[in-house]
Structures are given as C-alpha cells and as structure tokens.
Design a protein around this motif. Structure first.
Motif, PDB file in Angstrom:
ATOM      1  N   THR A   4       3.858   5.484   8.491  1.00  0.00           N
ATOM      2  CA  THR A   4       3.124   5.263   7.476  1.00  0.00           C
ATOM      3  C   THR A   4       3.677   4.326   6.324  1.00  0.00           C
ATOM      4  O   THR A   4       4.884   4.376   6.544  1.00  0.00           O
ATOM      5  CB  THR A   4       2.851   6.825   6.949  1.00  0.00           C
ATOM      6  OG1 THR A   4       4.162   7.256   6.750  1.00  0.00           O
ATOM      7  CG2 THR A   4       2.116   7.880   7.963  1.00  0.00           C
ATOM      8  N   LEU A  60      -0.386   5.733   0.887  1.00  0.00           N
ATOM      9  CA  LEU A  60       1.081   6.290   1.573  1.00  0.00           C
ATOM     10  C   LEU A  60       0.758   6.917   2.762  1.00  0.00           C
ATOM     11  O   LEU A  60       2.025   7.019   3.503  1.00  0.00           O
ATOM     12  CB  LEU A  60       1.528   7.181   0.425  1.00  0.00           C
ATOM     13  CG  LEU A  60       2.223   6.798  -0.953  1.00  0.00           C
ATOM     14  CD1 LEU A  60       2.566   7.760  -2.140  1.00  0.00           C
ATOM     15  CD2 LEU A  60       3.606   6.040  -0.463  1.00  0.00           C
ATOM     16  N   ASP A  61      -0.086   7.462   3.158  1.00  0.00           N
ATOM     17  CA  ASP A  61      -0.290   8.287   4.485  1.00  0.00           C
ATOM     18  C   ASP A  61      -0.719   7.313   5.618  1.00  0.00           C
ATOM     19  O   ASP A  61      -1.170   7.894   6.614  1.00  0.00           O
ATOM     20  CB  ASP A  61      -0.940   9.483   4.277  1.00  0.00           C
ATOM     21  CG  ASP A  61      -0.343  10.533   3.497  1.00  0.00           C
ATOM     22  OD1 ASP A  61       0.920  10.547   3.382  1.00  0.00           O
ATOM     23  OD2 ASP A  61      -0.817  11.268   2.846  1.00  0.00           O
ATOM     24  N   THR A  62      -1.155   6.203   4.970  1.00  0.00           N
ATOM     25  CA  THR A  62      -1.743   5.101   6.085  1.00  0.00           C
ATOM     26  C   THR A  62      -0.714   4.458   6.969  1.00  0.00           C
ATOM     27  O   THR A  62       0.273   4.107   6.384  1.00  0.00           O
ATOM     28  CB  THR A  62      -2.752   4.187   5.376  1.00  0.00           C
ATOM     29  OG1 THR A  62      -3.588   4.756   4.428  1.00  0.00           O
ATOM     30  CG2 THR A  62      -3.143   3.153   6.219  1.00  0.00           C
ATOM     31  N   GLU A  63      -1.179   4.475   8.295  1.00  0.00           N
ATOM     32  CA  GLU A  63      -0.013   3.505   9.063  1.00  0.00           C
ATOM     33  C   GLU A  63      -0.012   2.041   8.674  1.00  0.00           C
ATOM     34  O   GLU A  63      -1.073   1.557   8.518  1.00  0.00           O
ATOM     35  CB  GLU A  63      -0.651   3.665  10.563  1.00  0.00           C
ATOM     36  CG  GLU A  63      -0.224   4.794  11.292  1.00  0.00           C
ATOM     37  CD  GLU A  63      -0.800   4.736  12.922  1.00  0.00           C
ATOM     38  OE1 GLU A  63      -0.724   3.632  13.336  1.00  0.00           O
ATOM     39  OE2 GLU A  63      -0.988   5.673  13.224  1.00  0.00           O
ATOM     40  N   TRP A 115       4.409   5.426   3.574  1.00  0.00           N
ATOM     41  CA  TRP A 115       5.596   6.519   2.886  1.00  0.00           C
ATOM     42  C   TRP A 115       6.968   6.663   3.874  1.00  0.00           C
ATOM     43  O   TRP A 115       7.878   6.336   3.425  1.00  0.00           O
ATOM     44  CB  TRP A 115       5.016   7.889   2.995  1.00  0.00           C
ATOM     45  CG  TRP A 115       6.137   9.036   2.398  1.00  0.00           C
ATOM     46  CD1 TRP A 115       7.166   9.415   3.190  1.00  0.00           C
ATOM     47  CD2 TRP A 115       6.233   9.574   1.153  1.00  0.00           C
ATOM     48  NE1 TRP A 115       8.203  10.203   2.500  1.00  0.00           N
ATOM     49  CE2 TRP A 115       7.461  10.335   1.254  1.00  0.00           C
ATOM     50  CE3 TRP A 115       5.571   9.421   0.068  1.00  0.00           C
ATOM     51  CZ2 TRP A 115       7.841  10.972   0.056  1.00  0.00           C
ATOM     52  CZ3 TRP A 115       5.899  10.413  -1.003  1.00  0.00           C
ATOM     53  CH2 TRP A 115       7.095  10.966  -1.233  1.00  0.00           C
ATOM     54  N   GLU A 116       6.517   6.608   5.117  1.00  0.00           N
ATOM     55  CA  GLU A 116       7.757   6.534   6.209  1.00  0.00           C
ATOM     56  C   GLU A 116       8.335   5.318   6.172  1.00  0.00           C
ATOM     57  O   GLU A 116       9.578   5.071   6.171  1.00  0.00           O
ATOM     58  CB  GLU A 116       7.305   7.026   7.401  1.00  0.00           C
ATOM     59  CG  GLU A 116       6.950   8.233   7.524  1.00  0.00           C
ATOM     60  CD  GLU A 116       6.049   8.401   9.107  1.00  0.00           C
ATOM     61  OE1 GLU A 116       5.809   9.792   9.331  1.00  0.00           O
ATOM     62  OE2 GLU A 116       5.330   7.678   9.364  1.00  0.00           O
TER      63      GLU A 116
END
Ligand code: ADP
Length: 247
Positions: free
Chosen positions: A98, A142-145, A100-101
C-alpha cells in the motif's frame, strides 16, 4: 563569502567515458532552499551530472562538496546518508504494497543493522508518514495498493519515499513526464513547497513547467554550462537560442 556557503559546490568536475567528456570542467553551485532547473539538449550531460552528485557515476577529476563534505570518494549509500535524495525516471515503488507501506519501508531505519532490528512503528513514524502523504496528495489513498495508482500518483509516491528520509537536496529527473495538466500543476505546487525547506535540482524539458518552478536555470551543452540565470535571461540568451534552434 566562500563556497562553503552553498549547500552544493561543484568545482572543475569532469567525467570521461573512453576519452569523451560527458561533463567537462564544470563549476556548479546550489544555494540552500534553492530550486534549480537544469535544461539542455539531449546528450548535454544533465543525467550524468545528477549521477555524479548521487555517486552512481564516479568523477574522473574535480570536487563535489555537499555541506562542506567531499562526496566524490563516497559510496552511494553514504551520499544518501549525507542528505542527498535522487529520483530516477522509472518509478521504483513496490506495487503490491500500500501507499502507507511504501512510505513506511522508506523511513530511515538507522545507519546500522541494529537500528533496523529495533525499528518499530512509533508515533513519530506514523506522524511523518501522514505528513508526507498529505504533501504528495495521497492522504485518501494510504491503504491503496501502489500498483493501482495513476502514473502521476506513482511519481508523487516516489517523491514521498525520498521526502520521508528528510534529504536536504532532492534531485528529480523529468518529474512531470507523462503527467496530466492537473498533475503537472500539483507537482509544481509540491516542488515549490519542498523548496521552502530544502534544495531541489530538477532536469526538465517542459518550459511551461520550468517557468512555474525555477528559481534559477542552468543550461548545459556538451558537458559545460552554456548559460545560467533566471528563466527570462536564459531564454533570451542568443547562445541558448542557437543551441535549441540548431537542434
Ligand atoms: P542528457 O541527460 O543531457 O541527455 P547524458 O548525461 O545522458 O545527457 O549523456 C551525456 C553524454 O554522455 C551522451 O553523449 C552519452 O551518450 C554519454 N554517456 C553517458 N553515460 C555514459 C556511459 N556510462 N558511457 C559512455 N557514454 C556515456
């Protein structure tokens, strides 16, 4: 005033490839919080200049001082630690992670292996990711790949992955290539904001974009500086016109 007043002071820099000087006796100075754009025809030495600064290419002779520290003999990762961030044209984000990651894995984990072992998602990391995500217009994603982002959003994410390391100098190679008009405007806004606290060097061909961001323009030609100054001065310089019309 001495050259130590500059964030980046390059003197007599030369790199030869089999006798061909891609960068030739170059003197190039960048101020603190300056947004410099480097232009010039294909083969002028623009990419090679950025490669030399970030240590990807090693100089044949000359000096590159960053905050007074000589970079020419340092390996690439030490130049990153010194505070130099470089974005290449091809995005190097992790598609399966994501947003975020991607930002989280880019957070500096310390210069030693032990630093990485003790790395935790602290409040400080979280705060930093949120701050960077907002600046690159990706708070809602933020949580999207990352693989699902648009081309422009991927470019921004990559800028964010550099920003999270807090570089004092950020170098970007054609950051708006392939972007929509709206994305170009947002990128100009982003770079102008970044340059309030850091220095930025951008290689760019799109003159409208150059006008929107450049504090100062350097025109490279055959590995040397052909002209340098504000956009207007450079655009009206007969030598610059000649080089561009000659192509
Ligand atoms: P620009 O980015 O302005 O288009 P480059 O810095 O990519 O120009 O290239 C400048 C010149 O140096 C070109 O003639 C290119 O072919 C040459 N060059 C760049 N890197 C190498 C290399 N690793 N080996 C040989 N020639 C190179």
């Amino acid at each position: 005033s001495t050259n130590t007043d500059y964030l980046l002071a390059i003197e007599d820099l030369t790199v030869s490839f089999d006798g061909f000087k891609a960068v030739s006796d170059l003197n190039f100075y960048v101020d603190h919080k300056e947004l410099r754009v480097v232009i010039g025809p294909n083969g002028a030495g623009k990419t090679t200049l950025l490669d030399l600064i970030c240590g990807k290419t090693k100089a044949t002779s000359g000096s590159i001082k960053f905050k007074g520290q000589e970079l020419t003999k340092l390996p690439e990762h030490r130049i990153v630690w010194a505070g130099v961030g470089r974005k290449f044209q091809t995005p190097s984000i992790y598609d399966a992670l994501t947003v975020w990651e991607n930002l989280e894995v880019s957070y500096p984990q310390g210069k030693h292996v032990l630093g990485a072992l003790f790395f935790k998602r602290t409040a400080e990391v979280k705060r930093k990711i949120e701050e960077v995500a907002e600046s690159i217009f990706l708070t809602d994603l933020l949580d999207t790949e990352a693989g699902l982002l648009s081309h422009g959003q991927k470019q921004w994410l990559e800028i964010g992955m550099l920003l999270i390391q807090d570089p004092e100098l950020l170098m970007l190679d054609e950051p708006v290539a392939g972007m929509s008009v709206r994305e170009r405007e947002q990128t100009a806004e982003l770079l102008n904001r970044i340059a309030k606290g850091r220095s930025v060097i951008v290689i760019e061909h799109d003159m409208k974009f150059v006008e929107a961001i450049a504090h100062k323009v350097t025109v490279l030609h055959q590995g040397k500086i052909l002209a340098e100054g504000d956009m207007k001065t450079v655009q009206n310089d007969p030598r610059v016109i000649e080089v561009y019309l000659g192509h």
